[in-house]
Design a protein around this motif. Structure first.
Motif, mmCIF file in Angstrom:
data_model
loop_
_atom_site.group_PDB
_atom_site.id
_atom_site.type_symbol
_atom_site.label_atom_id
_atom_site.label_comp_id
_atom_site.label_asym_id
_atom_site.label_seq_id
_atom_site.Cartn_x
_atom_site.Cartn_y
_atom_site.Cartn_z
ATOM 1 N N PHE A 135 35.768 41.560 34.746
ATOM 2 C CA PHE A 135 35.079 42.402 35.511
ATOM 3 C C PHE A 135 34.689 43.794 34.818
ATOM 4 O O PHE A 135 33.676 44.272 35.113
ATOM 5 C CB PHE A 135 35.567 42.578 36.831
ATOM 6 C CG PHE A 135 35.096 41.832 38.007
ATOM 7 C CD1 PHE A 135 33.598 41.718 38.415
ATOM 8 C CD2 PHE A 135 36.118 40.967 38.548
ATOM 9 C CE1 PHE A 135 33.359 40.959 39.423
ATOM 10 C CE2 PHE A 135 35.629 40.110 39.613
ATOM 11 C CZ PHE A 135 34.193 40.126 40.154
ATOM 12 N N ARG A 136 35.682 44.197 34.133
ATOM 13 C CA ARG A 136 35.464 45.562 33.375
ATOM 14 C C ARG A 136 34.324 45.376 32.260
ATOM 15 O O ARG A 136 33.447 46.093 32.172
ATOM 16 C CB ARG A 136 36.862 45.963 32.794
ATOM 17 C CG ARG A 136 36.390 47.420 32.006
ATOM 18 C CD ARG A 136 38.027 47.911 31.623
ATOM 19 N NE ARG A 136 38.662 48.294 32.883
ATOM 20 C CZ ARG A 136 39.934 47.322 33.570
ATOM 21 N NH1 ARG A 136 40.302 46.442 32.559
ATOM 22 N NH2 ARG A 136 40.628 48.022 34.631
ATOM 23 N N VAL A 137 34.585 44.164 31.879
ATOM 24 C CA VAL A 137 33.174 43.875 30.724
ATOM 25 C C VAL A 137 32.101 43.710 31.530
ATOM 26 O O VAL A 137 30.774 44.224 31.167
ATOM 27 C CB VAL A 137 33.347 42.653 30.021
ATOM 28 C CG1 VAL A 137 32.433 42.346 29.082
ATOM 29 C CG2 VAL A 137 34.731 42.642 29.079
ATOM 30 N N VAL A 138 32.045 43.334 32.832
ATOM 31 C CA VAL A 138 30.794 42.900 33.542
ATOM 32 C C VAL A 138 30.423 44.401 33.804
ATOM 33 O O VAL A 138 28.836 44.864 34.015
ATOM 34 C CB VAL A 138 30.939 42.169 34.731
ATOM 35 C CG1 VAL A 138 29.841 42.311 35.766
ATOM 36 C CG2 VAL A 138 31.236 40.803 34.407
ATOM 37 N N ALA A 139 31.311 45.221 34.361
ATOM 38 C CA ALA A 139 30.651 46.613 34.596
ATOM 39 C C ALA A 139 30.124 47.196 33.480
ATOM 40 O O ALA A 139 29.143 48.021 33.728
ATOM 41 C CB ALA A 139 32.116 47.410 35.006
ATOM 42 N N GLU A 140 30.690 47.200 32.240
ATOM 43 C CA GLU A 140 30.037 48.061 31.184
ATOM 44 C C GLU A 140 28.827 47.390 30.705
ATOM 45 O O GLU A 140 27.788 48.098 30.409
ATOM 46 C CB GLU A 140 31.082 47.789 30.001
ATOM 47 C CG GLU A 140 32.591 48.519 30.417
ATOM 48 C CD GLU A 140 33.576 48.475 29.232
ATOM 49 O OE1 GLU A 140 33.318 47.429 28.308
ATOM 50 O OE2 GLU A 140 34.410 49.030 29.094
ATOM 51 N N LEU A 141 28.635 45.965 30.700
ATOM 52 C CA LEU A 141 27.189 45.328 30.334
ATOM 53 C C LEU A 141 26.272 45.794 31.317
ATOM 54 O O LEU A 141 25.049 45.745 31.066
ATOM 55 C CB LEU A 141 27.450 43.834 30.098
ATOM 56 C CG LEU A 141 28.424 43.570 28.856
ATOM 57 C CD1 LEU A 141 28.437 42.088 28.882
ATOM 58 C CD2 LEU A 141 27.505 44.011 27.604
ATOM 59 N N ALA A 169 37.366 45.343 39.295
ATOM 60 C CA ALA A 169 38.281 45.725 38.012
ATOM 61 C C ALA A 169 39.158 46.983 38.471
ATOM 62 O O ALA A 169 40.043 47.109 37.481
ATOM 63 C CB ALA A 169 37.414 46.108 36.818
ATOM 64 N N SER A 170 39.188 47.346 39.570
ATOM 65 C CA SER A 170 39.946 48.506 39.897
ATOM 66 C C SER A 170 39.963 49.695 39.011
ATOM 67 O O SER A 170 41.025 50.401 38.591
ATOM 68 C CB SER A 170 41.376 48.014 40.034
ATOM 69 O OG SER A 170 41.799 46.928 41.072
ATOM 70 N N ASP A 171 38.634 49.861 38.505
ATOM 71 C CA ASP A 171 38.398 50.997 37.508
ATOM 72 C C ASP A 171 37.675 52.241 38.032
ATOM 73 O O ASP A 171 36.488 52.197 37.906
ATOM 74 C CB ASP A 171 37.994 50.335 36.041
ATOM 75 C CG ASP A 171 37.791 51.444 35.115
ATOM 76 O OD1 ASP A 171 38.086 52.536 35.382
ATOM 77 O OD2 ASP A 171 37.468 50.981 34.017
ATOM 78 N N ARG A 172 38.376 52.829 38.942
ATOM 79 C CA ARG A 172 37.599 53.908 39.983
ATOM 80 C C ARG A 172 36.750 54.724 38.808
ATOM 81 O O ARG A 172 35.845 55.563 38.865
ATOM 82 C CB ARG A 172 38.433 54.400 40.783
ATOM 83 C CG ARG A 172 38.414 53.381 41.897
ATOM 84 C CD ARG A 172 39.268 53.921 43.124
ATOM 85 N NE ARG A 172 38.422 54.968 43.983
ATOM 86 C CZ ARG A 172 37.625 54.354 44.841
ATOM 87 N NH1 ARG A 172 37.169 53.219 45.001
ATOM 88 N NH2 ARG A 172 36.857 55.395 45.609
ATOM 89 N N LEU A 173 37.563 55.199 37.685
ATOM 90 C CA LEU A 173 37.026 56.368 36.836
ATOM 91 C C LEU A 173 35.710 55.663 36.178
ATOM 92 O O LEU A 173 34.927 56.694 36.020
ATOM 93 C CB LEU A 173 37.940 56.542 35.756
ATOM 94 C CG LEU A 173 39.301 57.493 35.879
ATOM 95 C CD1 LEU A 173 40.196 57.438 34.562
ATOM 96 C CD2 LEU A 173 38.840 58.666 36.166
ATOM 97 N N PHE A 174 35.628 54.581 35.967
ATOM 98 C CA PHE A 174 34.347 54.003 35.419
ATOM 99 C C PHE A 174 33.344 53.939 36.349
ATOM 100 O O PHE A 174 32.156 54.392 36.011
ATOM 101 C CB PHE A 174 34.606 52.729 34.927
ATOM 102 C CG PHE A 174 33.189 52.172 34.084
ATOM 103 C CD1 PHE A 174 32.984 52.480 32.741
ATOM 104 C CD2 PHE A 174 32.258 51.303 34.727
ATOM 105 C CE1 PHE A 174 32.019 52.281 32.085
ATOM 106 C CE2 PHE A 174 31.036 50.983 33.864
ATOM 107 C CZ PHE A 174 31.071 51.458 32.244
#
Length: 488
Positions: free
Chosen positions: A231-237, A268-273
């Motif tokens: 999911f972190r990769v999905v967020a970045e792409l 992805a539980s990445d609130r900073l991103f």
């Protein structure tokens, strides 16, 4: 209400009164952070007795329409509670699950299922695939997406700010190895760093293809740890696809990818991103002359932000300052921009725990951003002293910029040319604009080209000047073959 919980407080704020977290906090006279904590905890949190009374008063003083909306929302909320299976709330961002209920999510906090991980994966895959094969010639008659503004844009973001909890299914079969996930992560990083080495259309297609593939892997279901990495990769792409769409003038598509990126970063539980994504969404709204919407987005980011580093906080403050500049609020702009400068000074003594995506926001970027905002403030308010401040800050930025950062140097140089027009230096402005045009030839940026077009329009009042006339002719030859969407 007999007893208020965070769930009812959220209904009162969002559905009945239609207020942001910050405005609701001001109405009650309490910190915005307190509101966010209530809403994150939902039905598990009961405000203190004196705050219960504040909520009673806020409802009592609401108009009849607001009271009717609250009553309807409350009935729908109670009906949803009766039909839902019992499950544990997420604590400290840790996903909980019940094997008997696949891919759970809190429907009371998210009735549309917008923040459900499975929905995010499916919608991302479908949208990327359609976009990949979409005939861009159809854009003139209507694109794939519709631009959202006002509450249609900001209300979904409220879910992120309120911290809708995550639920994942416990019964998932691994279809990808950890080594393959690592390879996918490295490929994603490489795609995001391509910069100007390939034609924009080719680069965007590559990102969309990879995005669709990774989203499909997530949709099939993976163990929680691998799923969050994917999911972190999905967020970045998705964010990369949004930026490329924005550069190409495809604003509705860009906005849709930004929202998908925000949803994926939540999964992805990445609130900073997520802060990074919201800052980009606010920037887009500013360029679309929706500065009030941009301000609401930034406030949602600040309200829902985890503990951030000084540099991340400074970046958010500059987005806020930018919105104030576009709205013609010089005092608010200078106050908030000053806070950003203070935060960057504090960042020099920080522990170096910044997320990698903030690396580009350094002292050079801050100076260039403040200079660009002074330029806009002077243009909006008609007060020429802002042009002088713009020249000073942008000149400092160009001294600090890495020579290899051609895109940002080109954008700074165009802004400097426009500021020179404002200070009554047409000869220098023309020479600076031609220098910027030479840079723009190498970066293939629709954003830079639109800025050059803006210079050409603003320099018309100096058309009798020989240097300006020559620059306008060169710019006309350069821009004529380009089809520019000026709305971006």
């Amino acid at each position: 209400m007999d007893t208020w919980t965070g769930a009812e407080a959220r209904l009162l704020r969002r559905v009945a009164l239609r207020l942001s977290v910050r405005d609701f906090a001001e109405l009650l006279g309490i910190p915005a952070r307190t509101i966010s904590k209530w809403e994150q905890a939902g039905s598990a949190r009961e405000p203190r007795p004196h705050m219960q009374a504040m909520l009673d008063t806020a409802l009592a003083q609401a108009d009849d329409d607001a009271k009717a909306r609250f009553s309807r929302a409350l009935r729908a909320n109670l009906a949803a509670q009766e039909s839902l299976p019992v499950h544990l709330p997420a604590i400290d961002g840790t996903p909980h699950s019940d094997p008997s209920v696949p891919d759970q999510f809190d429907a009371r906090a998210d009735p549309a299922g917008l923040w459900r991980p499975a929905s995010t994966a499916r919608e991302t895959r479908d949208f990327a695939v359609r976009d990949f094969v979409f005939d861009r010639r159809q854009v003139i008659t209507g694109g794939m997406a519709v631009l959202a503004v006002g509450s249609r844009l900001t209300e979904p973001i409220d879910g992120w700010a309120a911290g809708v909890p995550l639920y994942f299914s416990a019964s998932k079969t691994q279809t990808v190895t950890e080594e393959e996930v690592h390879h996918i992560e490295m490929t994603g990083h490489a795609l995001r760093r391509w910069e100007g080495r390939f034609r924009l259309g080719i680069k965007r297609k590559a990102v969309l293809g990879q995005l669709a593939e990774v989203a499909e892997l997530v949709e099939r279901g993976q163990p929680a740890e691998l799923e969050q990495r994917l999911f972190r990769v999905v967020a970045e792409l998705s964010k990369a696809a949004a930026s490329m769409s924005w550069e190409a003038g495809l604003n509705a598509e860009a906005q849709h990818y930004y929202l998908l990126s925000l949803r994926a970063s939540h999964a992805a539980s990445d609130r900073l991103f997520g802060l990074n994504v919201l800052a980009a969404m606010a920037r887009q709204m500013i360029y679309l002359n929706r500065s009030a919407d941009a301000l609401e987005i930034v406030r949602a980011a600040v309200d829902g932000a985890p503990r951030t580093t000084p540099r991340v906080h400074a970046m958010l403050r500059m987005r806020e300052a930018w919105a104030h500049a576009r709205l013609g609020r010089p005092e608010a702009f200078r106050r908030v921009a000053g806070k950003a400068e203070e935060l960057m000074v504090a960042d020099h003594g920080a522990d170096g725990d910044d997320p990698p995506w903030i690396d580009g926001f350094d002292s050079a970027e801050l100076s260039g951003t403040i200079g660009g905002r002074y330029l806009e403030l002077a243009t909006v308010t008609g007060k020429p002293q802002g042009f002088g401040h713009a020249v000073t800050y942008i000149s400092d930025a160009l001294k600090l910029r890495d020579q290899d950062n051609l895109r940002n140097r080109a954008l700074d140089t165009i802004n400097l040319a426009r500021a020179r027009l404002g200070t009554g230096e047409p000869d220098e402005a023309a020479r600076t604009a031609l220098e910027a045009m030479r840079m723009a030839r190498h970066i293939n940026s629709g954003h830079a080209d639109r800025k050059l077009m803006r210079f050409a329009e603003e320099s018309a009042r100096f058309a009798k000047n020989r240097e300006v006339r020559h620059a306008r002719e060169e710019l006309t030859d350069y821009l004529r073959p380009k089809k520019l969407n000026q709305g971006a």
